[in-house]
Design an enzyme around this catalytic site. Structure first.
Site, short mmCIF file in Angstrom:
data_model
loop_
_atom_site.label_atom_id
_atom_site.label_comp_id
_atom_site.label_asym_id
_atom_site.label_seq_id
_atom_site.Cartn_x
_atom_site.Cartn_y
_atom_site.Cartn_z
CG ASP A 20 -3.40 3.89 3.90
OD1 ASP A 20 -4.49 3.76 4.49
OD2 ASP A 20 -3.11 3.28 2.85
CD1 TRP A 58 -2.34 -2.15 1.63
CD2 TRP A 58 -3.05 -1.02 -0.16
NE1 TRP A 58 -3.38 -2.85 1.08
CE2 TRP A 58 -3.84 -2.19 0.00
CE3 TRP A 58 -3.32 -0.17 -1.23
CZ2 TRP A 58 -4.89 -2.51 -0.89
CZ3 TRP A 58 -4.36 -0.49 -2.11
CH2 TRP A 58 -5.13 -1.64 -1.94
CE LYS A 102 -9.32 -2.72 3.38
NZ LYS A 102 -8.26 -1.90 2.85
C1 PLP Z 1 -7.69 -1.42 1.58
C2 PLP Z 1 -6.56 -0.48 1.66
C3 PLP Z 1 -6.38 0.54 0.72
C4 PLP Z 1 -7.25 0.70 -0.50
O1 PLP Z 1 -8.47 1.19 -0.17
P1 PLP Z 1 -9.54 1.55 -1.30
O2 PLP Z 1 -10.67 2.04 -0.47
O3 PLP Z 1 -9.84 0.27 -2.05
O4 PLP Z 1 -8.96 2.57 -2.18
C5 PLP Z 1 -5.32 1.40 0.89
N1 PLP Z 1 -4.49 1.29 1.94
C6 PLP Z 1 -4.64 0.31 2.86
C7 PLP Z 1 -3.69 0.25 4.01
C8 PLP Z 1 -5.68 -0.60 2.76
O5 PLP Z 1 -5.83 -1.56 3.68
#
Ligand code: PLP
Length: 359
Positions: free
Chosen positions: A172, A102, A196
């Site tokens: 993030d 990511w 999540k």
């Molecule tokens: C799932 C995830 C993403 C992507 O998220 P989207 O909503 O599909 O754009 C980005 N970073 C992390 C750490 C994730 O777990």
């Protein structure tokens, strides 16, 4: 009704109580004769839902008025692209730490907009560890420092906000937000896709220090955090149902005792599963102990030819979505807030039984 134990990485398990309450909202919400999804985002009724959700996440994370809380679309992925545009101007250098899939994606987007300095890259460590802090090459006047708090695919978590001096921290937190208390005041910006630990997909939370959004100000309002903040995240139609369900999840987390209680439970869950993996010669987790994720636990079998059998038998036992990400293989148990300790106990018993019959 038979609910399974769902270890999906995202969209992921939600608390049953939340789903049951959301179900009540579908056809006749609060006696209005309409479902919540069928009313205007500008109606008094929805605005009060929206405001309550914001008040609850502010309370849970202890977010001060120096920060805007935005309820956006576009996922975490869109924020990879919007953050450079909003938090830096063209001449500035952006620092990014790379610890897995990511943060690599965030790097690609960062580079497409700005001059990025890669502070450190965990490739040499197979992304199973975070590069040592004393190896980081920081830019003293970087616009911000970006990292991924929890690499959902590799299962690598940075448990403490790193100290990078006065450079604003941007992170993030898609797969770790609400799993434990955090000190928001340490951060310039925190973002998280909802699917999540927050609610349904389609919603993205951005918590941003108000003074920082004045820096870049992209010309187009829809790309502009300041404009979204000024419009109360209602510049255009927000994902109303996802926002509503997120609010139910925030209320549910409060009812569980808040983030301290979530942290204790999540740590107990993770400890149990890691102990089962480490205590066996049949299962293995490659991640350095100091940065093992509380939320996403990848593990491999000593006999990878048995992966298919493991998954099929787990499924039959009501333990679903344990297949590892296609880029790493093996298994992965995502054990977000809504995954109970009962689910962990059941998984651990299953793993022990599988090992006994197959080792
Ligand atoms: C799932 C995830 C993403 C992507 O998220 P989207 O909503 O599909 O754009 C980005 N970073 C992390 C750490 C994730 O777990």
């Amino acid at each position: 009704m038979a609910r399974v134990f769902n270890f999906s990485a995202g969209p992921a398990a939600l608390p049953l109580e939340v789903l049951e309450e959301a179900r009540e909202s579908l056809t006749d919400w609060q006696g209005s004769g309409m479902g919540l999804m069928e009313i205007s985002h500008r109606s008094k009724a929805f605005v009060s839902v929206a405001e309550q959700a914001e008040a609850d996440i502010r309370e849970l994370l202890n977010i001060s008025d120096d920060y805007a809380v935005l309820f956006l679309q576009g996922g975490a992925t869109q924020q990879f692209a919007l953050i450079p545009l909003n938090l830096s101007d063209e001449g500035q250098i952006v620092d990014q730490l790379v610890t897995g899939s990511w943060s690599k994606k965030a790097l690609k987007e960062g580079k497409s907009a700005r001059n990025v300095n890669i502070v450190a890259d965990g490739a040499d460590l197979n992304y199973a560890d975070v590069p040592a802090r004393d190896s980081w090459r920081l830019t003293p006047d970087a616009a911000y420092f970006h990292y991924c708090s929890n690499e959902t695919i590799g299962g690598v978590e940075i448990h403490e906000a790193p100290d990078v001096g006065d450079v604003p921290l941007v992170t993030d937190m898609s797969s770790t937000i609400l799993s434990r208390p955090i000190d928001v005041s340490r951060f310039g910006l925190i973002y998280a896709g909802a699917q999540k630990n927050i609610g349904p997909s389609g919603l993205t939370i951005v918590i941003v220090r108000k003074d920082l959004v004045e820096r870049g100000r992209p010309a187009s309002d829809i790309l502009n955090y300041a404009a979204h903040a000024e419009g109360g995240s209602m510049m255009n139609t927000p994902p109303t149902f996802a926002w509503y369900v997120a609010g139910l999840v925030f209320a549910w987390v409060k009812k569980q005792g808040g983030l301290q209680a979530m942290a204790e439970l999540n740590k107990a869950k993770a400890d149990k599963l890691y102990a089962a993996v480490d205590g066996s010669d049949f299962y293995a987790n490659p991640v350095a102990p100091a940065c093992r994720s509380w939320m996403n636990i990848p593990f491999t079998l000593a006999k990878p030819e048995l992966d298919g059998d493991f998954l099929a038998q787990a499924d039959a036992a009501g333990l679903t979505n344990l297949k590892g990400h296609r880029s790493v293989g093996g298994m992965r148990a995502s054990i977000y807030n809504a995954v109970s300790i009962d689910a962990i106990d059941t998984l651990v018993s299953f793993m022990e039984e599988f090992e006994r019959s197959n080792a």
